[in-house]
Scaffold this motif. Sequence first.
Motif, PDB file in Angstrom:
ATOM      1  N   ARG A 281      10.123   2.169   2.339  1.00 33.68           N
ATOM      2  CA  ARG A 281       9.306   1.197   3.072  1.00 33.68           C
ATOM      3  C   ARG A 281       7.953   1.794   3.453  1.00 33.68           C
ATOM      4  O   ARG A 281       6.913   1.146   3.325  1.00 33.68           O
ATOM      5  CB  ARG A 281      10.045   0.712   4.321  1.00 33.68           C
ATOM      6  N   LYS A 282       7.955   3.039   3.912  1.00 38.83           N
ATOM      7  CA  LYS A 282       6.715   3.649   4.375  1.00 38.83           C
ATOM      8  C   LYS A 282       5.782   3.996   3.225  1.00 38.83           C
ATOM      9  O   LYS A 282       4.562   3.793   3.311  1.00 38.83           O
ATOM     10  CB  LYS A 282       7.025   4.919   5.175  1.00 38.83           C
ATOM     11  N   LYS A 283       6.333   4.544   2.152  1.00 39.50           N
ATOM     12  CA  LYS A 283       5.490   5.072   1.081  1.00 39.50           C
ATOM     13  C   LYS A 283       5.150   4.032   0.020  1.00 39.50           C
ATOM     14  O   LYS A 283       4.094   4.100  -0.613  1.00 39.50           O
ATOM     15  CB  LYS A 283       6.176   6.270   0.406  1.00 39.50           C
ATOM     16  N   MET A 284       6.048   3.059  -0.202  1.00 40.27           N
ATOM     17  CA  MET A 284       5.829   2.078  -1.261  1.00 40.27           C
ATOM     18  C   MET A 284       5.614   0.672  -0.724  1.00 40.27           C
ATOM     19  O   MET A 284       5.441  -0.258  -1.515  1.00 40.27           O
ATOM     20  CB  MET A 284       7.035   2.062  -2.210  1.00 40.27           C
ATOM     21  N   HIS A 285       5.673   0.537   0.610  1.00 42.87           N
ATOM     22  CA  HIS A 285       5.615  -0.797   1.216  1.00 42.87           C
ATOM     23  C   HIS A 285       6.687  -1.687   0.603  1.00 42.87           C
ATOM     24  O   HIS A 285       6.477  -2.868   0.340  1.00 42.87           O
ATOM     25  CB  HIS A 285       4.220  -1.414   1.032  1.00 42.87           C
ATOM     26  N   TRP A 286       7.865  -1.089   0.374  1.00 45.37           N
ATOM     27  CA  TRP A 286       8.972  -1.739  -0.303  1.00 45.37           C
ATOM     28  C   TRP A 286       9.616  -2.787   0.595  1.00 45.37           C
ATOM     29  O   TRP A 286       9.870  -2.530   1.775  1.00 45.37           O
ATOM     30  CB  TRP A 286       9.987  -0.687  -0.713  1.00 45.37           C
ATOM     31  N   ASN A 287       9.862  -3.953   0.044  1.00 51.10           N
ATOM     32  CA  ASN A 287      10.562  -5.035   0.746  1.00 51.10           C
ATOM     33  C   ASN A 287       9.838  -5.444   2.011  1.00 51.10           C
ATOM     34  O   ASN A 287      10.446  -5.775   3.026  1.00 51.10           O
ATOM     35  CB  ASN A 287      11.998  -4.608   1.085  1.00 51.10           C
ATOM     36  N   GLU A 288       8.503  -5.399   1.981  1.00 45.01           N
ATOM     37  CA  GLU A 288       7.743  -5.849   3.154  1.00 45.01           C
ATOM     38  C   GLU A 288       8.011  -7.327   3.403  1.00 45.01           C
ATOM     39  O   GLU A 288       8.149  -8.125   2.491  1.00 45.01           O
ATOM     40  CB  GLU A 288       6.259  -5.621   2.943  1.00 45.01           C
ATOM     41  N   GLY A 289       8.081  -7.675   4.646  1.00 51.87           N
ATOM     42  CA  GLY A 289       8.384  -9.040   5.017  1.00 51.87           C
ATOM     43  C   GLY A 289       9.848  -9.235   5.353  1.00 51.87           C
ATOM     44  O   GLY A 289      10.225 -10.259   5.926  1.00 51.87           O
ATOM     45  N   GLY A 290      10.701  -8.247   4.995  1.00 47.62           N
ATOM     46  CA  GLY A 290      12.109  -8.320   5.362  1.00 47.62           C
ATOM     47  C   GLY A 290      12.308  -8.001   6.820  1.00 47.62           C
ATOM     48  O   GLY A 290      11.451  -7.424   7.483  1.00 47.62           O
TER      49      GLY A 290
END
Length: 298
Positions: free
Chosen positions: A288-297
Amino acid sequence: MKSKFRHVALFGKYHATVTGGALESSRKVLDDVAQFLARQGCEVVLDKDTAVHTGLSGFPALNMEQIGAQCDLGLVIGGDGTMLGVGRQMASHGLPLIGINQGRLGFITDIPIGGYQNTLAPMLQGRYQIDDRSVLHAKVVRDQHCVFDALALNDVVVNRGGTSGMLELRVEVDGRFVANQRADGLIISTPTGSTAYSLSAGGPLMHPSIGGWVMAPIAPHTLSNRPIVLPETSEVSLEIVSGRYASANFDMQSLAELMIGDRITVRRSEHKVRFLHPEGWNYFDTLRKKMHWNEGGN
């Protein structure tokens, strides 16, 4: 009870891209961390190359073999590229590594440089999480002679030349024919490398605890040629069938030109790289921090 650390080796970022003010900044950070470790009661040594290139003095300097034999912890200050290089060289020694991020992304150098003292102090006293990572062992065989032998923590990549057409590779897994693949190249990636080149080629994210490799084609001629996950017990063989000026890259190590008939074999190394993380570290937090993965979850 986990080990406390007393004999710590410092590795820094000092390569050709680090010059002028950046080199001075790197030297100041290294000195600051070294002084902090000394105040914590640690015996501090510097990687010899780090000491030579940064000009940092005041602490003993040892080569890689000496560090592997004498130290109980390696502290890497830089980016993921720095950690990859140190990890490969320390794998055979089993030296655990902690990464302080002075680069950009910081997937495996995951302690921010700002306020590192609060994170590092409890780790030195034995409060940390262990994260063992698999390593690839690759060889290039030409006319029945090994011409290149290397470890890779991220990936092994066979690429076409910059101005040439597609490569054709004969691919085998455990001695069984898989396909003759025509593409710009092929990636064999560890779970650690699944967030690197493999991901940009359409490969999946793999949790580092999974025992598997990703085999991902680069711009394949046939669109049905998709990435596949293989057991890490597999041995993958790639033979150059056609294509000019192909190269092989093992993390940042390169064999500049492959020849028709060259065979690249990739298997699991007997060694692993041991990373240490702060208590509470979570792989999904890193995504989440490094790839902005699954933002909005939620």
